[in-house]
Design an enzyme around this catalytic site. Structure first.
Site, mmCIF file in Angstrom:
data_model
loop_
_atom_site.group_PDB
_atom_site.id
_atom_site.type_symbol
_atom_site.label_atom_id
_atom_site.label_comp_id
_atom_site.label_asym_id
_atom_site.label_seq_id
_atom_site.Cartn_x
_atom_site.Cartn_y
_atom_site.Cartn_z
ATOM 1 C CG ASP A 1 -0.573 -1.908 -4.046
ATOM 2 O OD1 ASP A 1 -1.087 -1.297 -5.011
ATOM 3 O OD2 ASP A 1 -0.796 -1.931 -3.120
HETATM 4 N N1 URA Z 1 -5.099 -2.192 -0.740
HETATM 5 C C1 URA Z 1 -3.707 -1.958 -0.959
HETATM 6 O O1 URA Z 1 -2.944 -1.164 -0.447
HETATM 7 N N2 URA Z 1 -3.211 -2.658 -1.843
HETATM 8 C C2 URA Z 1 -3.820 -3.471 -2.711
HETATM 9 O O2 URA Z 1 -3.067 -4.191 -3.502
HETATM 10 C C3 URA Z 1 -5.170 -3.710 -2.552
HETATM 11 C C4 URA Z 1 -5.881 -2.873 -1.538
#
Ligand code: URA
Length: 242
Positions: free
Chosen positions: A103
């Site tokens: 993310d």
């Molecule tokens: N899980 C998440 O919630 N975000 C990420 O970036 C990776 C795994």
């Protein structure tokens, strides 16, 4: 690029021999036979055929491990003009793509490669390797909440597989958790923590199978080692049973 140079780079024949092949009218660019020796092509756009078979230049395969900072999008471009992980790889000439994604507000370990087969394998649900995250969350999860997390949680339209979760540090208001999952659904760790009522404040991926950040500074990258690459190419289901 000149047609005969492209043919030589694609391993068809030497430039001199490729010229002969062109003169023999065996070469087509975008389905038109080319007889001219100096003919210029665009390797990114034009379709080159020799004896009616498409030819390509095999690019050197490259495997990169990036320690992604927050506020970079895991994408090759962004419609909102935000910084992308590509901005952190200015010296890489090859066109690489992220293997899965982190993310915008997650930091840590991200693999990038131009090896499409490996990307496919690594992101296919049946092949996903263990990924380890450090999650700073609000509050301190109880033993029951941790066990629910471990046994699988019902999130939207799916139930998560078994996972590992341990408290590494805690104070009155928040705790630091080490979480291991082998799936990679959208915002999965955040949704799982939310589900046990301990929303994520900060999230960082620290491990992908046997590969870890190992002192790599945030914003920096390195090439994978031979051992890491061999591991990725060999990794399969058995590696990830939790
Ligand atoms: N899980 C998440 O919630 N975000 C990420 O970036 C990776 C795994």
């Amino acid at each position: 690029m000149r047609l005969q140079k492209f043919m030589a780079k694609a391993g068809i024949a030497s430039r001199r021999k490729s010229e002969k092949i062109i003169l023999d009218e065996r070469v087509m660019v975008n389905d038109k036979i080319i007889k001219e020796l100096g003919f210029k092509i665009n390797p990114d756009k034009d379709i080159i055929k020799v004896d009616n078979k498409i030819i390509y230049i095999e690019e050197e395969k490259i495997y990169i491990l990036l320690n992604k900072p927050v506020n970079y999008i895991t994408s090759v471009s962004d419609q909102f003009d935000r910084k992308t992980v590509m901005d952190l790889l200015p010296d890489i000439q090859q066109r690489v793509y992220p293997v899965g994604r982190l993310d915008y507000d997650t930091s840590g370990l991200l693999l990038l490669t131009n090896d499409g087969d490996l990307t496919y394998k690594m992101t296919h649900p049946s092949h996903e390797v263990e990924k380890v995250y450090l999650a700073e969350v609000k509050g301190i999860p109880s033993e029951d909440q941790l066990n629910n997390f471990r046994n699988g949680l019902s999130i939207e339209d799916y139930v998560t597989s078994k996972a590992k979760i341990n408290i590494i540090e805690k104070n009155n208001t928040k705790s630091l958790l080490e979480i291991t999952i082998h799936e990679g659904k959208n915002r999965q760790v955040r949704k799982m923590c939310e589900k046990i009522n301990h929303p994520v404040l900060k999230l960082k991926r620290i491990k992908f199978g046997i590969i870890d950040l190992n002192g790599l500074k945030e914003g920096n990258y390195r090439r994978l080692t031979k051992t890491e690459l061999t591991y990725l190419k060999k990794s399969h289901k058995e590696d990830k049973k939790i």
